[in-house]
Scaffold this motif. Structure first.
Motif, short mmCIF file in Angstrom:
data_model
loop_
_atom_site.label_atom_id
_atom_site.label_comp_id
_atom_site.label_asym_id
_atom_site.label_seq_id
_atom_site.Cartn_x
_atom_site.Cartn_y
_atom_site.Cartn_z
N ILE A 13 -1.77 -1.91 -1.28
CA ILE A 13 -1.67 -0.57 -0.71
C ILE A 13 -0.55 -0.52 0.32
O ILE A 13 0.25 0.43 0.35
CB ILE A 13 -3.02 -0.15 -0.08
CG1 ILE A 13 -4.06 0.03 -1.18
CG2 ILE A 13 -2.87 1.12 0.76
CD1 ILE A 13 -5.48 0.13 -0.67
N PHE A 14 -0.47 -1.53 1.16
CA PHE A 14 0.59 -1.66 2.17
C PHE A 14 1.97 -1.52 1.54
O PHE A 14 2.81 -0.76 2.00
CB PHE A 14 0.42 -3.02 2.86
CG PHE A 14 1.49 -3.42 3.83
CD1 PHE A 14 1.50 -2.92 5.12
CD2 PHE A 14 2.46 -4.34 3.47
CE1 PHE A 14 2.45 -3.31 6.03
CE2 PHE A 14 3.43 -4.75 4.37
CZ PHE A 14 3.42 -4.23 5.67
N ARG A 15 2.18 -2.24 0.44
CA ARG A 15 3.48 -2.19 -0.24
C ARG A 15 3.72 -0.82 -0.87
O ARG A 15 4.84 -0.31 -0.85
CB ARG A 15 3.55 -3.27 -1.32
CG ARG A 15 3.57 -4.68 -0.74
CD ARG A 15 3.90 -5.73 -1.77
NE ARG A 15 5.29 -5.57 -2.14
CZ ARG A 15 5.71 -5.43 -3.39
NH1 ARG A 15 4.89 -5.43 -4.39
NH2 ARG A 15 7.01 -5.30 -3.64
N ALA A 16 2.69 -0.23 -1.43
CA ALA A 16 2.83 1.06 -2.10
C ALA A 16 3.12 2.19 -1.12
O ALA A 16 3.75 3.19 -1.50
CB ALA A 16 1.57 1.38 -2.89
N GLN A 17 2.70 2.05 0.13
CA GLN A 17 2.89 3.11 1.13
C GLN A 17 4.22 3.03 1.87
O GLN A 17 4.52 3.90 2.67
CB GLN A 17 1.75 3.06 2.16
CG GLN A 17 0.43 3.49 1.60
CD GLN A 17 -0.69 3.34 2.61
OE1 GLN A 17 -0.67 2.47 3.47
NE2 GLN A 17 -1.69 4.19 2.48
N ARG A 18 5.03 2.02 1.59
CA ARG A 18 6.30 1.89 2.30
C ARG A 18 7.20 3.09 1.99
O ARG A 18 7.16 3.65 0.89
CB ARG A 18 7.00 0.59 1.97
CG ARG A 18 7.67 0.59 0.62
CD ARG A 18 8.35 -0.73 0.33
NE ARG A 18 9.06 -0.64 -0.93
CZ ARG A 18 9.32 -1.66 -1.71
NH1 ARG A 18 8.94 -2.88 -1.36
NH2 ARG A 18 9.96 -1.50 -2.83
N TYR A 50 3.22 1.30 7.13
CA TYR A 50 2.14 1.90 7.90
C TYR A 50 0.98 0.94 8.06
O TYR A 50 0.71 0.13 7.18
CB TYR A 50 1.64 3.17 7.20
CG TYR A 50 2.67 4.26 7.18
CD1 TYR A 50 2.72 5.21 8.19
CD2 TYR A 50 3.62 4.33 6.17
CE1 TYR A 50 3.67 6.22 8.18
CE2 TYR A 50 4.58 5.33 6.15
CZ TYR A 50 4.59 6.26 7.15
OH TYR A 50 5.54 7.25 7.15
N GLY A 51 0.28 1.09 9.17
CA GLY A 51 -0.99 0.41 9.35
C GLY A 51 -2.11 1.30 8.83
O GLY A 51 -1.89 2.15 7.97
N ASP A 52 -3.28 1.14 9.40
CA ASP A 52 -4.43 1.93 8.96
C ASP A 52 -4.31 3.40 9.34
O ASP A 52 -4.89 4.25 8.70
CB ASP A 52 -5.72 1.34 9.53
CG ASP A 52 -6.05 0.00 8.90
OD1 ASP A 52 -5.63 -0.25 7.76
OD2 ASP A 52 -6.73 -0.80 9.56
N GLU A 54 -1.92 6.26 9.36
CA GLU A 54 -0.62 6.76 8.90
C GLU A 54 -0.10 7.91 9.76
O GLU A 54 1.09 8.20 9.76
CB GLU A 54 -0.71 7.23 7.45
CG GLU A 54 -0.86 6.10 6.47
CD GLU A 54 -0.79 6.60 5.05
OE1 GLU A 54 0.15 7.33 4.72
OE2 GLU A 54 -1.70 6.25 4.27
N LEU A 55 -0.98 8.56 10.50
CA LEU A 55 -0.57 9.73 11.29
C LEU A 55 0.33 9.36 12.46
O LEU A 55 1.08 10.20 12.95
CB LEU A 55 -1.81 10.48 11.79
CG LEU A 55 -2.71 11.04 10.70
CD1 LEU A 55 -3.93 11.72 11.32
CD2 LEU A 55 -1.97 12.01 9.80
N THR A 56 0.26 8.12 12.93
CA THR A 56 1.08 7.72 14.07
C THR A 56 2.45 7.22 13.66
O THR A 56 3.24 6.82 14.50
CB THR A 56 0.36 6.63 14.90
OG1 THR A 56 0.15 5.48 14.09
CG2 THR A 56 -0.96 7.13 15.44
N GLY A 57 2.74 7.24 12.38
CA GLY A 57 4.06 6.79 11.91
C GLY A 57 4.05 5.31 11.58
O GLY A 57 3.07 4.61 11.83
#
Length: 106
Positions: A13-18, A50-52, A54-57
């Motif tokens: 998920i981490f990789r997919a959200q980059r 992103y970490g857990d 996502e709203l903080t950038g």
């Protein structure tokens, strides 16, 4: 059912959200981790992770120039292909878990 562990699933998920960013734009928006990365000589274009929350950038970055570039503390890594980028992403992922940007849960 999958044999994927919580860590493997979260890394996928981490990789997919980059996302790709212009570093100066993030700095102008007040992203403190981006400012710190910029001060360490990062290139203009970066991959943001992103970490857990996502709203903080994005909280983690890998620079995009002629090669991929990662700096964490006193350590610096580079990669020149997509396969080696995964190793950099794993280093960044492990660091973000340690800094509690990412929590691994079953």
């Amino acid at each position: 059912m999958t044999n994927e562990t919580a860590e493997q699933r979260r890394f996928r998920i981490f990789r997919a959200q980059r996302r790709e960013f212009v570093l100066a734009d993030l700095v102008a928006e007040g992203n403190e981790p981006a400012r710190s990365f910029q001060e360490n000589g990062a290139p203009e274009r970066v991959l943001g992770y992103y970490g857990d929350d996502e709203l903080t950038g994005p909280h983690g970055f890998i620079g995009l120039d002629q090669e991929y570039w990662l700096i964490l503390g006193n350590c610096e890594w580079t990669a020149d292909n997509e396969d080696d980028l995964i190793a950099l992403e794993k280093e960044l992922f492990d660091w973000m878990c340690g800094e509690e940007y990412i929590e691994l849960t079953e």
